[in-house]
Design a protein around this motif. Structure first.
Motif, PDB file in Angstrom:
ATOM      1  N   ASP A 249       0.613  -1.396   0.132  1.00  0.00           N
ATOM      2  CA  ASP A 249       0.101  -0.018   0.280  1.00  0.00           C
ATOM      3  C   ASP A 249       0.760   1.230   0.002  1.00  0.00           C
ATOM      4  N   ASP A 250       0.111   2.331   0.123  1.00  0.00           N
ATOM      5  CA  ASP A 250       1.045   3.573  -0.031  1.00  0.00           C
ATOM      6  C   ASP A 250       1.977   3.759   0.921  1.00  0.00           C
ATOM      7  N   TYR A 251       1.908   3.244   2.214  1.00  0.00           N
ATOM      8  CA  TYR A 251       2.703   3.207   3.408  1.00  0.00           C
ATOM      9  C   TYR A 251       3.836   2.189   3.377  1.00  0.00           C
ATOM     10  N   GLY A 252       3.978   1.357   2.333  1.00  0.00           N
ATOM     11  CA  GLY A 252       4.792   0.395   2.288  1.00  0.00           C
ATOM     12  C   GLY A 252       4.385  -1.021   2.808  1.00  0.00           C
ATOM     13  N   ASN A 253       3.338  -1.001   3.387  1.00  0.00           N
ATOM     14  CA  ASN A 253       2.727  -2.305   4.081  1.00  0.00           C
ATOM     15  C   ASN A 253       2.064  -3.124   3.143  1.00  0.00           C
ATOM     16  N   THR A 254       2.228  -4.509   3.757  1.00  0.00           N
ATOM     17  CA  THR A 254       1.572  -5.557   2.909  1.00  0.00           C
ATOM     18  C   THR A 254       0.597  -6.213   3.876  1.00  0.00           C
ATOM     19  N   ALA A 255      -0.249  -7.066   3.432  1.00  0.00           N
ATOM     20  CA  ALA A 255      -1.137  -7.689   4.340  1.00  0.00           C
ATOM     21  C   ALA A 255      -0.445  -8.321   5.598  1.00  0.00           C
ATOM     22  N   LEU A 256       0.796  -8.826   5.491  1.00  0.00           N
ATOM     23  CA  LEU A 256       1.534  -9.356   6.505  1.00  0.00           C
ATOM     24  C   LEU A 256       1.813  -8.447   7.669  1.00  0.00           C
ATOM     25  N   HIS A 257       1.954  -7.104   7.129  1.00  0.00           N
ATOM     26  CA  HIS A 257       2.439  -6.203   7.958  1.00  0.00           C
ATOM     27  C   HIS A 257       1.116  -5.803   8.824  1.00  0.00           C
TER      28      HIS A 257
END
Length: 166
Positions: A49-57
């Protein structure tokens, strides 16, 4: 609703204004059944996402080991670093989510990774006062002498600081 849409062969990875997919949203809401359905139909667990997060984050942030396990079983990458320079392991530890951290360590997440302040998982485990994670990390091949950016403190310095507060 998810089952209905999946039956209609809808796009599995459309993104909202923050580049979040339905899978990321389902993980954020801790909707495990939706997460499973989406993954089983081929949703990509590694969209950022725009914050660099994935679902695992988000699973690590929420402390949801069960969802983290489902994501890993469907190819989620353990070492993605978000814009705050946190992998899911570092994020889970920073949030004090010991169960997820333990799961990620057992899944072979990098135990020598550092955040933007050069803090290691061991330093963060000491900060959240998790003796079980500290013990688990000490059984790995870790650098116990690594130094952070805040005065070059080691994990031992973190432990001493915690002891002086209690």
């Amino acid at each position: 609703m998810v089952t209905f849409l999946l039956g209609r062969k809808c796009d599995l990875n459309p993104c909202d204004g923050n580049n979040r997919t339905p899978l990321i949203k389902a993980v954020q809401c801790q909707a495990q059944e939706c997460v499973i359905l989406l993954l089983e139909h081929g949703a990509d667990p590694n969209v950022v996402d725009d914050y660099g997060n994935t679902a695992l984050h988000y699973a690590a942030y929420n402390g949801d080991s069960s969802i983290a396990a489902k994501l890993c079983a469907h190819g989620a990458t353990l070492e993605m670093t978000n814009k705050a320079h946190l992998t899911p392991l570092l994020l889970g530890l920073r949030e004090g989510n010991v169960g997820v951290a333990e799961f990620l360590i057992k899944e072979k997440a990098d135990v020598n990774v550092t955040d933007a302040l050069k803090r290691t998982p061991l330093m963060l485990a000491i900060q959240c006062e998790s003796s079980s994670i500290v013990s688990l990390l000490l059984q790995q091949s870790i650098d116990v002498f690594a130094k952070d950016y805040q005065g070059g403190r080691t994990a031992e310095d973190y432990a001493v600081a915690i002891q002086s507060y209690t």
